[in-house]
Scaffold this motif. Structure first.
Motif: not given
Lengths: 291, 205
Positions: B107-126
């Motif tokens: 999605f970020t490749t197609l449209w810049a309006g959405i952020k890419f999942i970061g390390l912080n997001d990944s750690l908090i999600a887990l």
């Protein structure tokens, strides 16, 4: 020789039912019929043997070992046929077997496929499309395919047509021929047991009635039918499950209580297991009402 | 034996595992339509929600046919059955994270309006998902599947929209101690597993 199953003073209580002091044992190479009316406690006893229910007290040994302490080791050698369909509905039996087979060290795929063919089970149809009889046959095929030394069957013939029932009985008979395997066969279709059982364990309302060799049981009782006017107080006391109708009666009598004075006055018939179960349960109900 | 049980979980839930791709896609599209507030949390929320559905629908499938009877009659220890459930459930957020990362990248490749999942997001999600599992799995072992679904739904929403969300929004990358948090959640999961083993061993099937 080490017993296949040994149960001593087994107890389990629920809110509305209790299994009380159940004791019986099974030697290698024999088929034991486990009989009793609905709600007698047959399935509860089987679930306790399988440690699906926790016993309140008593002892259960399988192959001479405690059934909880050595549960994993013991279950390697047990084939269990369930009274209901517990399989995943959305899988075919091929997929279900892919899940079950790896858990058994001695799984015999050739034997499994042989039974699937013999029972004419469609390998790729979903289990939810199976009839009750087909599910039972699949359950049997799995139970018979890992060289189990002890087969436990909870109402296996319920829902099977007479031909498959007969085939099943032949298979069970073959299994015990090497005299190392044994079968505990719970059923209310006692006709099946007339053909193959060596021992009968009978329970009623959670209590043991008896656990003895089948031939000995059949020899121990007689069905008597006759005119009501011979029913004196002394005779009534000896009769089991007395049923009076019109001018006549029918009941069961223990051979040890046989009275020679009856010889000429009643019709005597050898009972089958169903008779023994029916008269015993009737007697128990009558006693319950009287008390 | 535990690996065989995990394989079993995968075999019976393969449709669900495939559907995570579809629902991940829907979640990202919904977040685009929902605006920046949703875009901020889409990855974290999706991963925890997928895990919730995985364990609750799994419990419903097992309770419908009482399949526990089959596995309790196999040569298995009850402890192994519980352990396999915990491991499979704990692996699900990793799998969901992988799917969401791939989708996010597309999605970020197609449209810049959405952020890419970061390390912080990944750690908090887990962390939040494993914390949720530590609470949710014993509930599944104790209660019926319907009751467990309701209780776990409340827990899920408390985690998603309670202090966690505020923390997620307030925090910046690497201004916290992830190792300590992982250790704390691991100990919590371990205690949860011990409790579930104890419950399952005492249970009548």
């Amino acid at each position: 020789m080490e017993k296949i199953l040994e149960i001593n003073n087994l107890n389990k209580s629920f809110q509305d039912f209790a299994l009380k002091d159940i004791s019986f044992s099974l030697e290698p190479g024999y088929i034991m019929g486990f009989i009793g009316p609905n709600g007698a406690g047959k399935s509860t006893t089987i679930k306790l043997i399988m440690n699906l229910l926790k016993k309140d007290s008593g002892e259960i040994k399988i192959f001479g070992k405690d059934h909880v302490r050595y549960e994993k080791e013991i279950k390697e050698d047990i084939g269990f046929v369930y009274d209901q369909n517990h399989f995943y509905d959305n899988l075919s039996i091929t997929d279900m077997t892919k899940i079950l087979a790896p858990f058994y060290k001695k799984w015999d795929q050739a034997r499994y496929l042989h039974y699937i063919e013999q029972f004419e089970l469609p390998k790729h149809r979903l289990i939810k499309e199976f009839s009750k009889g087909m599910v039972m046959k699949y359950s049997l095929a799995v139970a018979l395919s890992h060289q189990a030394r002890f087969i436990i069957m909870d109402e296996p013939t319920a829902g099977l047509d007479p031909i498959i029932r007969s085939e099943l009985l032949d298979i069970l008979y073959e299994i015990i021929q090497d005299e190392t395997a044994s079968i505990l066969f719970s059923t209310h279709i006692t006709k099946d047991l007339d053909k193959i059982a060596d021992y009968i364990t009978f329970i009623n309302r959670g209590n043991m009635v008896f656990s003895r060799p089948k031939d000995e049981i059949l020899e121990s009782y007689r069905v008597v039918k006759g005119d009501k006017n011979i029913l004196t107080g002394a005779i009534r006391k000896k009769l089991i499950g007395l049923k009076e109708h019109g001018v006549g009666f029918e009941a069961m009598l223990a051979t040890k209580d046989w009275d020679n004075s009856l010889q000429e006055r009643v019709l005597i018939e050898p009972p089958n297991l169903e008779d023994i179960m029916i008269y015993t349960v009737r007697e128990d109900r009558q006693n319950k009402i009287d008390s | 034996m535990i690996l065989k049980l995990i394989r079993k979980e995968i075999l019976i839930r393969k449709k669900f595992l495939l559907s995570v791709v579809f629902y991940g896609l829907i979640a990202i599209l919904a977040s685009i339509l929902g605006g920046p507030r949703l875009i901020e949390v889409v990855y974290i929320f999706s991963i925890i929600v997928f895990t919730y559905f995985f364990i609750t629908t799994g419990a419903e499938i097992e309770s419908k046919k009482n399949t526990g009877v089959i596995f309790a009659s196999l040569p298995l220890r009850k402890r192994e059955i519980v352990t396999a459930k915990y491991i499979t459930a704990a692996l699900l957020p990793l799998y969901s994270l992988l799917i969401m990362t791939v989708l996010g990248f597309a999605f970020t490749t197609l449209w810049a309006g959405i952020k890419f999942i970061g390390l912080n997001d990944s750690l908090i999600a887990l962390l939040s998902t494993w914390f949720f599992l530590g609470l949710a799995l014993p509930i599944i072992f104790i209660f019926s599947s319907t009751t467990a679904r309701v209780i776990n739904y409340i827990i899920l929403f408390t985690i998603m929209f309670g202090p966690f969300e505020r923390y997620i929004r307030a925090t910046q990358p690497l201004d916290w101690e992830p190792i300590l948090w992982f250790l704390a959640v691991f100990v919590f999961l371990l205690l949860s597993w011990l409790f579930s083993v104890w419950v399952y061993q005492k249970q009548d099937l």
